[in-house]
Design an enzyme around this catalytic site. Sequence first.
Site, short mmCIF file in Angstrom:
data_model
loop_
_atom_site.label_atom_id
_atom_site.label_comp_id
_atom_site.label_asym_id
_atom_site.label_seq_id
_atom_site.Cartn_x
_atom_site.Cartn_y
_atom_site.Cartn_z
CG ASP A 34 -42.17 -18.30 69.02
OD1 ASP A 34 -40.96 -18.06 68.78
OD2 ASP A 34 -42.55 -19.27 69.70
CB ILE A 35 -48.06 -16.00 70.85
CG1 ILE A 35 -48.88 -17.29 71.00
CG2 ILE A 35 -48.95 -14.80 71.14
CD1 ILE A 35 -49.20 -17.63 72.43
CB THR A 70 -43.19 -19.74 76.60
OG1 THR A 70 -43.78 -19.39 75.34
CG2 THR A 70 -44.04 -20.76 77.32
CG HIS A 97 -56.67 -20.68 86.35
ND1 HIS A 97 -56.03 -21.38 85.36
CD2 HIS A 97 -57.95 -21.08 86.31
CE1 HIS A 97 -56.90 -22.18 84.76
NE2 HIS A 97 -58.08 -22.01 85.31
CB SER A 128 -54.53 -22.25 76.20
OG SER A 128 -55.10 -23.18 77.13
CD GLN A 159 -56.44 -21.57 80.45
OE1 GLN A 159 -56.74 -22.69 80.86
NE2 GLN A 159 -55.88 -21.38 79.27
CG ASN A 168 -51.32 -23.99 71.68
OD1 ASN A 168 -51.07 -23.21 72.59
ND2 ASN A 168 -51.09 -25.30 71.78
CB CYS A 179 -51.44 -15.11 108.65
SG CYS A 179 -52.68 -13.89 109.12
#
Length: 234
Positions: free
Chosen positions: A224-225, A22, A114, A181, A96, A206, A141
């Site tokens: 914030d990370i 984000t 994912h 997450s 993910q 988180n 295709c």
Amino acid sequence: MIKNWLNESNNTVVFTGAGMSTESGLPDFRSANQGLWKQKDPSKIASTDALNHNVEEFIDFYRTRVLSVKDYKPHKGHHILADWEKQNRIQTIITQNVDGFHQKAGSQNVAELHGTLTKLHCQSCGKEYNSDEYVNQEYYCGCGGILRPSIVLFGETLPQDAFQFALSEAEKADLFIVLGSSLSVTPANQFPLIAKNNGARLVIVNKEPTELDMYADQVIHGRDIGAVLEEWNH
Ligand code: APR
């Protein structure tokens, strides 16, 4: 204390979700103020059913996402994780996310549970294409089948090689750090528990509470990370 754990650990695995990107400008899925699934029902847009019966909206949604991962770029937090891998401070990233930002920032040991938006493949014959096809509005295709992103849609199984790699890394970890997450999607959300049950310390960073906070040794909410990783980087 977590910085000490990072320095002491011989086998640190970082597990990332949409909250990791984000700060690069990409929306996440479930956070209160910006989650993509607050505006759209994922089962109607991110599923094989949507691909088969709602193809216009499916293509429109995923072309927008392919363009956004090309327009935006990894932020400082991705680069710090890539540096830590080079310094042998962390061993593996299980993600993910499908934006490819960890690899773009230089991380090499990455399990993409994912899949990835950087590739497409034909839903009929499986032939692989680059995601530029969507940029050029090429959706079919040569065999006539439809091109779709090489991501895991709801109702599909995870890529076995990524899953098995992530499983072996989680089982070996002595420190397992979750970044951004909600831990609400299975089977991805099993990996923090697998690590914990195999003796790892579990740290969750988180903004909002997650479904596994009660199992963590340390939880950091509301920050914030990027800023947290900067703090641990000195
Ligand atoms: N710093 C810290 N936390 C953040 C930040 C940030 N800058 N930005 C968002 N978050 C937190 C949000 O509070 C939210 O709880 O990140 C979390 C992201 O959770 P989700 O939106 O549920 O994303 P994720 O857990 O990755 O979803 C898992 O669901 O739709 C599927 O396939 C999709 O991989 C995705 C999976």
